[in-house]
Design an enzyme around this catalytic site. Structure first.
Site, short mmCIF file in Angstrom:
data_model
loop_
_atom_site.label_atom_id
_atom_site.label_comp_id
_atom_site.label_asym_id
_atom_site.label_seq_id
_atom_site.Cartn_x
_atom_site.Cartn_y
_atom_site.Cartn_z
N ASP A 38 0.87 -1.17 0.00
CA ASP A 38 0.00 0.00 0.00
C ASP A 38 0.91 1.23 0.00
OD1 ASP A 38 -2.18 1.83 0.95
OD2 ASP A 38 -1.10 1.68 2.84
N ASP A 232 -1.64 -0.75 6.14
CA ASP A 232 -1.88 -0.17 7.47
C ASP A 232 -3.33 0.23 7.70
OD1 ASP A 232 -1.84 1.92 5.57
OD2 ASP A 232 -1.48 3.37 7.16
N ASP A 236 -7.19 -1.62 3.79
CA ASP A 236 -6.30 -2.70 3.40
C ASP A 236 -6.70 -4.05 4.00
OD1 ASP A 236 -4.57 -0.92 1.99
OD2 ASP A 236 -3.71 -0.30 3.92
P1 ADP Z 1 -5.33 5.87 -0.32
O1 ADP Z 1 -4.95 4.55 -0.93
O2 ADP Z 1 -4.32 6.92 -0.64
O3 ADP Z 1 -5.66 5.77 1.15
P2 ADP Z 1 -8.21 6.40 -0.77
O4 ADP Z 1 -8.86 5.28 -1.50
O5 ADP Z 1 -8.51 6.55 0.66
O6 ADP Z 1 -6.64 6.34 -1.10
O7 ADP Z 1 -8.58 7.78 -1.50
C1 ADP Z 1 -8.44 7.93 -2.89
C2 ADP Z 1 -8.58 9.37 -3.29
O8 ADP Z 1 -9.88 9.88 -2.88
C3 ADP Z 1 -7.59 10.30 -2.61
O9 ADP Z 1 -6.36 10.32 -3.28
C4 ADP Z 1 -8.33 11.64 -2.68
O10 ADP Z 1 -8.21 12.20 -3.96
C5 ADP Z 1 -9.77 11.23 -2.47
N1 ADP Z 1 -10.13 11.34 -1.04
C6 ADP Z 1 -10.27 10.34 -0.15
N2 ADP Z 1 -10.61 10.82 1.07
C7 ADP Z 1 -10.67 12.17 0.95
C8 ADP Z 1 -10.96 13.24 1.84
N3 ADP Z 1 -11.27 13.07 3.13
N4 ADP Z 1 -10.91 14.49 1.35
C9 ADP Z 1 -10.62 14.70 0.06
N5 ADP Z 1 -10.33 13.75 -0.83
C10 ADP Z 1 -10.35 12.49 -0.40
MG MG Z 2 -2.38 3.23 3.87
#
Ligand code: ADP
Ligand code: MG
Length: 287
Positions: A38, A232, A236
């Site tokens: 990740d 983490d 995941d």
């Molecule tokens: P990661 O694998 O980086 O944890 P996520 O699946 O949680 O990715 O999020 C994917 C995308 O969705 C982020 O890169 C962001 O663009 C958007 N995103 C997720 N959560 C938020 C948030 N709280 N505020 C703004 N954008 C968000």
């Molecule tokens: Mg992570």
């Protein structure tokens, strides 16, 4: 594998911060072909900071008030940034997280959207004008989010998260051990490629929705490979459970640790190649 040699092996692991839930996991670790990592909180420190913000102060107030309802590390970075500017935040009248896309909230009677291109596109808000700026942040390895208030695009907030110091060396050792190393992330492709480049990973699976991470692991298993997943986050956990060996980052969430077969203390990635060496030496001693 004799019970004694396995007990000695797991004991040695524990001394160095590699906690195997059972001896069978130590035995299986030497068979791995692919390591899926990740990005956020695993390869990077998971402590993102706002580096760029292109809208006005009122937008920042709405943005941070909306993000207060989110537990995402990106949200924490934005709330901390607003706090530095002594902004007084409002209570959200409504809040909804859209997994893998961003958030939607109602703040002071206004509808606030923060997230990726897809989130704004789903609301029919054009972002073409922001494209070149977004790209600029992304090739720098930053996560750039778009902000809209009452369906009008307002600007971008960009956040950067630095890689762990030992990540490049850990990746190098894993590759030297003959493993294929893959990065898996919900972040966009350009940001993911930039971070992958910094640590020496050449295979990236990006823009993966939280509920799709486990499917990506299964796809690699269907190629006949033994796969370890390292992560983490709550996101995941299903992938950690599906993997042949699930490796949780000790500094991560309880849910990830519970779903995994192994936990590495302090999130030290060098402990992963070490666990593989330990598995090999344990197996050798018994034959
Ligand atoms: P990661 O694998 O980086 O944890 P996520 O699946 O949680 O990715 O999020 C994917 C995308 O969705 C982020 O890169 C962001 O663009 C958007 N995103 C997720 N959560 C938020 C948030 N709280 N505020 C703004 N954008 C968000
Ligand atoms: Mg992570």
């Amino acid at each position: 594998a004799t019970p004694t040699s396995i007990m000695v092996g797991t004991g040695k692991g524990a001394e160095s911060g590699i906690l195997f839930k059972g001896g069978e996991h130590l035995e299986r670790t030497h068979q791995l072909d692919v390591i899926v990592l990740d990005k956020t909180g695993t390869i990077t420190r998971g402590k993102p900071e706002v580096t760029d913000f292109t809208a006005d102060e009122e937008t920042l107030r709405l943005l941070a008030s909306a993000e207060k309802g989110s537990e995402h590390p990106l949200a924490e970075a934005i709330v901390a940034y607003a706090a530095e500017q002594d902004l007084k935040l409002a209570e959200a009248e409504a809040f909804q997280a859209v997994p893998g896309h961003g958030i939607e909230a109602v703040i002071s009677g206004k509808r606030v959207l923060v997230g990726n291109r897809k989130l704004l596109a789903e609301h029919g808000i054009p972002t073409d004008d922001a494209e070149s700026e977004l790209t600029m942040y992304e090739i720098d390895g930053k996560t750039a989010m778009l902000i809209a208030v009452d369906d009008v695009f307002q600007g971008i907030v960009a956040v950067a998260d630095t890689i762990k110091d030992t990540a490049p060396e850990a990746v190098r050792q894993l590759q030297e051990q003959g493993l294929r190393v893959v990065m898996l992330t919900g972040d966009n492709e350009r940001t993911a490629n930039a971070i992958a480049g910094q640590v020496g990973i050449d295979q990236v699976i990006a823009q993966v929705l939280p509920n799709e991470k486990a499917d990506k692991v299964k796809e690699i298993q269907l190629e006949g490979k033994k796969v370890a997943m390292v992560g983490d986050g709550v996101n995941d956990a299903p992938a950690l459970a599906v993997a042949d060996i699930g490796i949780a980052i000790g500094t991560g969430t309880e849910v990830a640790i519970e779903a995994a077969d192994v936990t590495i203390l302090g999130g030290e990635l060098l402990l992963i190649p070490k666990a593989i060496r330990l598995s090999h030496s344990t197996i050798k001693n018994i034959r």
